[in-house]
Enzyme design. Structure first.
Site, PDB file in Angstrom:
ATOM      1  N   SER A  15       0.843  -1.215   0.000  1.00  0.00           N
ATOM      2  CA  SER A  15       0.000   0.000   0.000  1.00  0.00           C
ATOM      3  C   SER A  15       0.870   1.254   0.000  1.00  0.00           C
ATOM      4  O   SER A  15       0.464   2.291  -0.509  1.00  0.00           O
ATOM      5  CB  SER A  15      -0.926   0.001   1.221  1.00  0.00           C
ATOM      6  OG  SER A  15      -0.163  -0.094   2.402  1.00  0.00           O
ATOM      7  N   ASP A  60       3.097 -13.590   9.897  1.00  0.00           N
ATOM      8  CA  ASP A  60       2.483 -13.733   8.565  1.00  0.00           C
ATOM      9  C   ASP A  60       3.300 -14.688   7.706  1.00  0.00           C
ATOM     10  O   ASP A  60       3.509 -14.465   6.511  1.00  0.00           O
ATOM     11  CB  ASP A  60       2.384 -12.355   7.880  1.00  0.00           C
ATOM     12  CG  ASP A  60       1.458 -12.417   6.656  1.00  0.00           C
ATOM     13  OD1 ASP A  60       1.590 -11.541   5.770  1.00  0.00           O
ATOM     14  OD2 ASP A  60       0.636 -13.357   6.576  1.00  0.00           O
ATOM     15  N   SER A 119       4.550   0.908  -0.511  1.00  0.00           N
ATOM     16  CA  SER A 119       5.924   0.595  -0.920  1.00  0.00           C
ATOM     17  C   SER A 119       5.925  -0.206  -2.218  1.00  0.00           C
ATOM     18  O   SER A 119       4.935  -0.865  -2.549  1.00  0.00           O
ATOM     19  CB  SER A 119       6.630  -0.218   0.169  1.00  0.00           C
ATOM     20  OG  SER A 119       6.005  -1.495   0.305  1.00  0.00           O
TER      21      SER A 119
END
Ligand SMILES: NC(=O)c1nn(CC2CCNCC2)c2c1CCc1cnc(N=C3C=CCC=C3)nc1-2
Length: 313
Positions: free
Chosen positions: A42, A157, A44
């Site tokens: 969003s 993640d 980079s």
């Protein structure tokens, strides 16, 4: 360089340590030739770059838009990523942050380039991996996760999209933008730390172990254990532990997956985080319990090889 005495003090011409304490002599985008875009976030963009001056080196240059970061209040995440990469510097299974620089508009992270891209690409290409290949990849991922946890970092993640492979098909874990970096005193808590953290299940070490279970399943089955059309249906399957092994799934691997995929469920007998493999470091059931599982230690008769280093894209 300056004369006697001065030489020791004078910085190398054009080479000054940056905030990372790393001496980097590439201080602007002029020093790089830009290649393909490797990924976009969003705020980079990551691009494959090559230095324009010798020694010619390839990197992954992550460009972060300052205005967007401020507007979206993402400064904390940007700093967590930088500090996490600095903390984890030196492990071969984690993407290295070589140095950083900035200009009026952007921050620049000069990162190690992983030529063979995402592990997910190779799982899809081969359909699924054999036992020897699954062990080859999972043992490297586990080594990196053990190092992260020892340094007080929880990735949060881990997935085949964030596990990259270098030109020798060696694992390089990336994307620490959502990682949790524990304070020194929290890391010092050692064994009891996991209990403190497991109140907020989303931020305990166990969330990385859960991910390891999902990755092992996907390496051997060629698909994730939980799939659903919506996030709500996915969550329902997870808390009910609703997943099925394909026929022929290796026994040791099945046992390891079952022991890792019990943390986030609310199946009564496993509410206690200690029930999960790796969940009770104080009683010898830490990451060593995972590393010493028969999946990693038993003999494999199949003379399979991990995927050979593939031809260049
Ligand atoms: N977010 C990042 O920091 C990042 N993002 N990428 C590319 C993403 C593509 C989608 N899946 C996650 C990674 C990278 C990095 C770190 C540094 C990094 C180093 N090498 C590569 N290499 C690639 C080669 C081929 C295809 C994709 C990536 N990519 C990256």
């Amino acid at each position: 360089r300056a004369g006697d005495g001065g030489a020791a003090k004078a910085p190398l011409i054009g080479m000054t340590p940056n905030a990372m304490g790393v001496v980097g002599n590439r201080r602007s985008t002029e020093d790089f030739e830009f290649g393909e875009v490797l990924g976009e976030g969003s705020y980079s963009t990551v691009t494959h770059v090559t230095t324009v001056h010798p020694p010619y080196r390839e990197y992954a240059l992550k460009v972060l838009d300052k205005e967007h970061i401020k507007r979206e209040r993402k400064t904390k995440y940007v700093l967590i990523e930088r500090d996490t990469l600095k903390t984890l510097d030196g492990h071969p299974g984690i993407i290295k942050l070589w140095w950083t620089f900035q200009d009026e508009w952007s921050l620049y992270y000069v990162l190690e380039f992983a030529e063979n891209g995402e592990l997910l690409h190779w799982i899809k290409k081969y359909g699924s991996f054999d036992l020897r290949s699954a062990r080859y990849y999972l043992s490297q991922i586990l080594s990196a996760v053990a190092f992260m946890h020892e340094k007080g970092v929880i990735h949060r993640d881990l997935k085949p999209e964030n596990i990259l492979l270098d030109r020798s098909m060696r694992v390089k874990i990336t994307d620490f933008g959502t990682a949790k970096l524990l304070k020194q005193e929290e890391v010092a808590f050692g064994a009891s730390l996991d209990e403190i953290l497991s109140e907020g299940k989303e931020s305990s070490f166990s969330s990385d172990f859960w991910a390891l279970g999902c990755i092992l399943f996907q390496l051997l089955a060629g698909r994730p254990p939980f799939q659903a059309r919506t996030e709500y249906l996915m969550f329902q399957k997870i808390i009910k532990l609703e997943y099925e092994f394909p026929l022929g799934f290796p026994t040791d691997a099945k046992d390891l997956v079952e022991k890792l995929l019990i943390e986030l469920s609310n199946v009564p007998q496993v509410v206690d985080p200690k029930a999960r493999l790796g969940g009770d470091p104080s009683n010898g059931n830490g990451i060593e319990a995972v590393q010493s599982h028969p999946f990693f230690t038993s003999r494999i008769d199949v003379d399979a090889r991990p995927p050979a280093a593939p031809p260049k894209h």
